[in-house]
Design a protein around this motif. Sequence first.
Motif, PDB file in Angstrom:
ATOM      1  N   GLN A  12      19.457 108.451  70.042  1.00  0.00           N
ATOM      2  CA  GLN A  12      18.252 109.340  70.028  1.00  0.00           C
ATOM      3  C   GLN A  12      18.561 110.573  70.466  1.00  0.00           C
ATOM      4  O   GLN A  12      17.682 111.645  70.371  1.00  0.00           O
ATOM      5  CB  GLN A  12      17.248 108.695  71.086  1.00  0.00           C
ATOM      6  N   ASN A  13      19.482 110.895  71.161  1.00  0.00           N
ATOM      7  CA  ASN A  13      19.933 112.372  71.678  1.00  0.00           C
ATOM      8  C   ASN A  13      20.707 113.040  70.674  1.00  0.00           C
ATOM      9  O   ASN A  13      21.594 114.028  71.077  1.00  0.00           O
ATOM     10  CB  ASN A  13      20.297 112.377  73.087  1.00  0.00           C
ATOM     11  N   GLU A  28      16.167 112.342  64.076  1.00  0.00           N
ATOM     12  CA  GLU A  28      17.364 111.403  64.968  1.00  0.00           C
ATOM     13  C   GLU A  28      18.225 110.939  64.156  1.00  0.00           C
ATOM     14  O   GLU A  28      18.225 110.472  62.952  1.00  0.00           O
ATOM     15  CB  GLU A  28      16.519 110.381  65.855  1.00  0.00           C
ATOM     16  N   MET A  75      20.451 114.743  66.905  1.00  0.00           N
ATOM     17  CA  MET A  75      19.570 115.174  65.703  1.00  0.00           C
ATOM     18  C   MET A  75      20.444 115.785  64.838  1.00  0.00           C
ATOM     19  O   MET A  75      21.308 116.408  65.001  1.00  0.00           O
ATOM     20  CB  MET A  75      18.464 115.712  66.280  1.00  0.00           C
TER      21      MET A  75
END
Length: 464
Positions: free
Chosen positions: A262-263, A220, A265
Amino acid sequence: MLIGNDQNFQCNQLLQKDSIFNDGKALWINQDYDSSKPIDQQRFKIELDSKNKIKQLTLYEKYIRYSQHVKSTQINQKIILFENSFLDLVHNQQNKLVGFRLVKYDGSLTIIGECKQWIKMLKKYVIQSDFSRNYKITKKIGNGTFADVYLVKHKHTNKEYAAKIFYKKKIILEDKELLMITKEVQITRLFSNPNICQLYEVFECKVHLTLIMDLLAGSELVYSLKLGGLSEIQSILIIKPLFQALQLLHKQGIFHRDIKPQNIMLHQSGKLETACLIDFGLADFWNHKSEYLFSQCGTPGYVAPEILLGHSYDFKVDVYSLGLVLYLILTGKEPFQSKTIEGLIEENTYGHIALSHLNLSPNCLDFLQKVLAKSPNQRLTSQEALIHPFLLFGPGNHLDLIHNKMQSPEQYISKSQQFRKSVASLRLQTDTSNNQLNQRDIFKKNELERKDIKKQFSIRKVKL
């Protein structure tokens, strides 16, 4: 001639009727469909209604043209809509691939011939059943309420992927979760871009639904940040490709609605320019009536204020969320600091973010102000963001260009070339120095607080 094996094939016939992807669309339609560019055209042996014939088929992105008849000024086409049909591979007695079969509730069609390339292009849009025949599970790499994520290896190519495996008993009982999954598949099928997580294949059986997706080995985004944030040039390496990804989404009439650290990467650890958007579970198609599966949704602390206020909204909600991510990248601090969900929602709704005290170049500061404008009318679109001086020229002061005080073409080209050289130099540095972006360096002082916040951020649906 064999189609998988008899037991599996009978299972397929049952499953297509009961598949969660059964959209009610027939395999065959007779109409002038669309005028998209054909991908390939070949002659095949067709097995249909116990009859064999040789036909010239034309492959398009989402359908196959079976025949075309011209009557006066009208063109009548017979179309095979293969999206969400079941695909079975046909092998001969020597186990050699000789064709494929498409199955839907209203019928089936077997196509025999040199079809490897066609099958490769179809796999993104069809449903298959033989996951274990194609992939080997290596280890679990993630888990969630409805699905687990595994590292898998393709048995024939040895290429590694991420397999998101849902347990159908759980999702069938949750109508909205089921709709989220089918919409996520529908949306991710539309894109083949390195900055948008790719969907390659879909498998379904009585027990599991499996999505084969990009393996993003770089972790992440939050684990690639230094304590105290990154430089402006480093931030551009991350943000510019993501705004390009947003522009692609928005051109297709889609917003993500859950952009957060977190979304995002990385494909490769330490390579900031490989940033990729993931998790399209809350993505949807914009419409004038503002009718969505979820209207007020997202992650507290990274939601556009108009969503939290219950106002109508458009694609600029993604711009705001990505602007908040940029703030985190530059400062190393969350834009809203409350440690409770209620506090985060209140701060997020108010939308006040102090920027004037930040030690940023005029280009960067102006960009942040315009992507984080509380009023959507004053906020940049994704397309406008990409031509802002910050993303074009990097740090500095080129704001006169915004006000149509364009310098000479020679100066414009020179500044742009200088910035590209700076970015190229930085990429070389990040490639040769793993220590610069060591994931264990980030936010050590607030590690416990961040773990607590991250757990809270896992709440996806906001209800006010």
